[in-house]
Design an enzyme around this catalytic site. Structure first.
Site, short mmCIF file in Angstrom:
data_model
loop_
_atom_site.label_atom_id
_atom_site.label_comp_id
_atom_site.label_asym_id
_atom_site.label_seq_id
_atom_site.Cartn_x
_atom_site.Cartn_y
_atom_site.Cartn_z
N GLY A 207 39.41 37.22 45.81
CA GLY A 207 39.87 38.28 46.71
C GLY A 207 39.38 39.67 46.33
O GLY A 207 39.82 40.66 46.93
N THR B 201 38.46 38.82 39.67
CA THR B 201 39.05 37.53 40.00
C THR B 201 38.25 36.38 39.40
O THR B 201 37.03 36.40 39.40
CB THR B 201 39.14 37.36 41.52
OG1 THR B 201 37.90 37.76 42.12
CG2 THR B 201 40.26 38.23 42.08
N ASN C 15 33.68 40.18 39.89
CA ASN C 15 33.21 41.56 40.06
C ASN C 15 34.38 42.54 40.21
O ASN C 15 35.53 42.14 40.35
CB ASN C 15 32.31 41.65 41.30
CG ASN C 15 33.01 41.16 42.56
OD1 ASN C 15 33.05 39.96 42.80
ND2 ASN C 15 33.59 42.05 43.33
N ASP D 2 28.53 43.77 42.56
CA ASP D 2 29.14 42.46 42.86
C ASP D 2 28.55 41.36 41.98
O ASP D 2 28.39 40.22 42.41
CB ASP D 2 29.00 42.11 44.36
CG ASP D 2 29.75 40.84 44.75
OD1 ASP D 2 30.69 40.45 44.01
OD2 ASP D 2 29.41 40.23 45.78
N LYS E 208 25.54 35.80 38.37
CA LYS E 208 24.77 36.36 39.49
C LYS E 208 23.65 37.29 39.03
O LYS E 208 22.67 37.46 39.73
CB LYS E 208 25.72 37.18 40.39
CG LYS E 208 26.52 36.37 41.40
CD LYS E 208 27.24 37.37 42.32
CE LYS E 208 28.16 36.68 43.30
NZ LYS E 208 28.87 37.70 44.14
N TRP F 210 27.85 29.83 42.93
CA TRP F 210 28.79 28.81 42.43
C TRP F 210 28.17 27.42 42.38
O TRP F 210 28.74 26.53 41.75
CB TRP F 210 30.04 28.76 43.32
CG TRP F 210 29.75 28.47 44.77
CD1 TRP F 210 29.59 29.38 45.76
CD2 TRP F 210 29.55 27.19 45.37
NE1 TRP F 210 29.29 28.75 46.95
CE2 TRP F 210 29.26 27.41 46.74
CE3 TRP F 210 29.57 25.87 44.90
CZ2 TRP F 210 29.00 26.36 47.64
CZ3 TRP F 210 29.31 24.84 45.79
CH2 TRP F 210 29.03 25.09 47.13
N MET G 275 41.21 36.37 63.17
CA MET G 275 40.52 37.63 63.50
C MET G 275 41.44 38.78 63.08
O MET G 275 42.52 38.96 63.63
CB MET G 275 40.24 37.67 65.00
CG MET G 275 39.78 39.03 65.53
SD MET G 275 38.16 39.57 64.90
CE MET G 275 38.19 41.28 65.50
CA CA Z 1 32.36 39.06 44.96
#
Ligand code: CA
Length: 702
Positions: A193, A256, A276, A325, A352, A413, A669
């Protein structure tokens, strides 16, 4: 005796021989997993998570005869990311929306399905689609973390719920997509999140009762202690943040732990891959103060804690002061490697940020770091300090920086694997650039996308779009972790390809974004076999055996992160939802998949909207800020969520405005009332209508 009765009899004999009930998995059994190579007992098969199968019935000689044994259609479309767990002939696997399935691993027969009934409005809090990466199996129960933040224990015999606990504050945009792990009688689970603004942590629950045993927060609490295991390092972490200013004081800072949680019995450690920052942009998250460290622990770090208590042991931060990120959540693999003539207990990690790290499991010391992909944010890692040698311009303090890797990561991942036969690690790697611009108008929007960065809208012309798409590349990389160098690679054209499996048959299995499931020679990279899985094949494959027959399983589906923001250039997206499938192969398998049907929707004639060029530009900017992460850059959907150019609501200003303002919140939405005014909603509609007219003209010219 008929076949079913015979099978039942065999099962009874097996149970009698072992003296255990179904899914009777414990720590001793997982530690001895190499003694029962027919099972896949935990996420990476063994606690070391190397994803190597000792089975060799399927090998380089006969893999050409591999065929489909069975296929099972799951009850949801969208991204299938799970690693199946196989115990004594039963497969436990998950689909999108955290639905759990128990299947006969030899036939695909459905034994039970457990649907946690995640409210679909939670989809609006998922950065990267509503996938799930699988279950843990322990002592007769199956454990799943759900998208809405619950941990549920399910009876392995019949799929009934034993207990459930809520692991997050459900009023905040937390999600769970990662697989739990089990050891020490505990079930470990993290959460996601950070794009929206949450504070990360890992929890350990008693496997029998669901009681919380410990929690480790990955960012410090600026207010005071949490009465948690992480309190002991709160001061150390807080010294690396701005204590008085920055959006982290509202967001919680991120960090997270949404994927890697690896139990290490040899050093008595639980390894946590930390995500991140929230927001991404460090100067907005935690503004720098002259002379004060601003690394923001424990973002983008591998952290080791005591598995029984959660007490901090050590950490290595891969991206200090994370601002791109660059999560460190990617799968962690344990091994013992010969390093300069000495056997070292190491963990291997390809986060990453484009480096491949070999880290000492005894003290978190950096042993080596190699570069596995083009990267422009750093020139290397200084082995004296263990810190990256940054390119200062990459920090986009002012203006725009074009940086590799992108937020998709050089590796994400999709699990890597390792073969002890070759000593190589097989990694799905990708190269994509990202434009990062500091969002000078940033305001913290609770519950919404909060990265502190702005992106230029995707240009509308098709040639530019195609050029952007063509610049995104992916390859399967065979990497020597001791020498930190490439052994071979297979270019795959597109990024976002599947996780890998290495086997004692000398093979590496991998799926691709365009739906091929392939076997390669683990030594050379020569392609030896492929199958049309009909849909993107992204999860980590597994291999197991039942009654002496070896199988390989892979999941195929349409969805996950790449399909949301990067709709453009994905060829022929199905316009009718297709449910995800488990496809299982054996030598001589002769089953086939149903014919694939592509339904191409016609675009209705777009409305004529009178709007100034300035209003359309404003609409494009709003689209880029709020809509593109789900509905696709340039208003081109990847097919998972509605393509707004074809949306019926586009025809009617009132319906469109109400949709932007929450009329379809129950479908996922979000309600943008606070952030998008009536006039801005209409500017947005004018922009999407312009893009719809381009599409409409193209379709009529066909
Ligand atoms: Ca992220």
């Amino acid at each position: 005796m008929n076949r079913l009765a015979a099978a039942g009899f065999t099962l009874l004999l097996a149970l009698a021989a072992c003296g255990r009930g179904p899914a009777s998995v414990d720590e001793a059994r997982i530690l001895g997993a190499d003694g029962e190579p027919g099972n896949w007992l935990t996420h990476g098969r063994t606690y070391s998570e190397q994803r190597f199968s000792p089975l060799d019935q399927i090998n380089t000689e006969n893999v050409g005869q591999l065929g489909l044994a069975w296929s099972y259609e799951m009850r949801a479309p969208r991204g299938a990311e799970a690693t199946p767990i196989v115990v004594d002939g039963v497969m436990y696997v998950t689909s999108a929306w955290s639905i759990v399935y128990a299947l006969d691993a030899a036939t695909g027969e459905e034994l039970w399905v457990y649907d946690p009934e995640v409210p679909h409005e939670r989809g609006a809090s998922a950065c990267c689609d509503v996938g799930n990466r699988g279950v843990a199996v322990w002592n007769g129960r199956v454990y799943v973390g759900t998208l809405d933040g619950r941990l549920i224990a399910i009876d392995a015999r019949d799929g009934s719920k034993a207990w459930e606990v809520v692991t997050v504050d459900q009023s905040r945009p937390y999600t769970i997509t990662g697989a739990p792990r089990a050891a020490r009688g505990l079930v470990f689970i993290g959460n996601g999140g950070a794009e929206f603004g949450v504070r990360g942590y890992v929890s350990a629950y008693d496997a029998e009762t669901g009681a919380l045993r410990w929690r480790f927060y990955t960012t410090p609490n600026p207010q005071g202690p949490d009465n948690a295991a992480s309190d002991a390092v709160r001061g150390q972490a807080l010294a690396t943040w701005n204590p008085n200013a920055g959006a982290w004081l509202q967001s919680g800072g991120g960090g997270t732990a949404w994927d890697a949680l690896v139990f290490d019995s040899e050093t008595d450690t639980l390894w946590i891959g930390v995500g991140n920052g929230a927001p991404w942009n460090r100067e907005i998250r935690s503004p720098s103060i002259e002379g004060r460290n601003n690394d923001n622990l424990f973002l983008s770090s591998v952290v080791g804690v005591d598995p029984d208590t959660g007490a901090y042991k050590c950490h290595y931060q891969e991206t200090p002061g994370e601002t791109w990120d660059y999560t460190a959540t990617q799968p962690i693999m344990l091994a013992t490697l010969p390093i300069e003539g000495r056997e070292r207990r190491v963990l291997m990690h390809a986060p990453k940020n484009g480096f491949f790290y070999v880290i000492d499991r005894d003290d978190c010391g950096l042993i080596s770091a190699g570069s596995i992909a083009t990267q422009t944010w750093a020139r290397g890692v200084d082995m004296a300090t263990g810190r990256p040698i940054e390119n200062p311009e990459a920090r986009f303090i002012s203006g725009t920086a074009i940086v590799l890797p992108s937020p998709f990561g050089a590796h994400n991942w999709h699990p890597m694997s390792m073969s002890p036969q070759t000593g190589l690690v097989y990694i799905p790697v990708q190269e994509m650039a990202q434009d990062y611009t500091a969002d000078s108008a940033f305001v913290y929007r609770p519950g919404r996308w909060n990265t502190g960065t702005a992106h230029a809208p995707l240009p509308g012309d098709r040639a530019t779009q195609q050029a952007v798409r063509n610049s995104m590349q992916g390859f399967l990389l065979a990497w020597d972790p001791v020498r930190q160098r490439e052994a071979w690679r297979v270019e795959l054209g597109s990024p976002w390809n599947g996780g890998t499996l290495a086997t004692a048959g000398g093979l590496v299995f991998q799926g691709t974004l365009d739906g091929r499931f392939r076997a390669y020679d683990a030594r050379t990279g020569a392609q030896l076999w492929q199958f049309d899985n009909q849909a993107a094949t992204m999860a980590g494959p597994v291999s197991y055996s039942v009654d002496g027959q070896q199988y390989v399983a892979s999941l195929a589906s349409y969805g996950t992160l790449f399909f949301l923001p990067v709709g453009f250039g994905i060829a022929d997206p199905p316009t009718e939802p297709v449910n995800a499938r488990v496809n299982v192969f054996r030598i001589g398998g002769a089953a086939s998949l149903p014919e694939r049907t592509l339904v191409r929707l016609e675009t209705p004639e777009p409305p004529s909207i009178t709007a100034s060029a300035g209003a359309i530009a404003r609409g494009a900017a709003i689209y880029s800020q709020f809509c593109s992460v789900c509905h696709g850059a340039g208003a081109i959907s990847g097919g998972v969520l509605p393509d707004l150019r074809r949306a019926p609501s586009l025809q009617d200003a009132g319906v469109w405005r109400d949709t932007v303002h929450g009329a379809r919140a129950a479908n996922g939405m979000p309600d943008f009332t606070q952030w998008v005014s009536d006039a801005e909603a209409e500017a947005l509609r004018a922009y999407v209508a312009r893009e719809a007219r381009t599409l409409y003209a193209e379709e009529r010219a066909r």
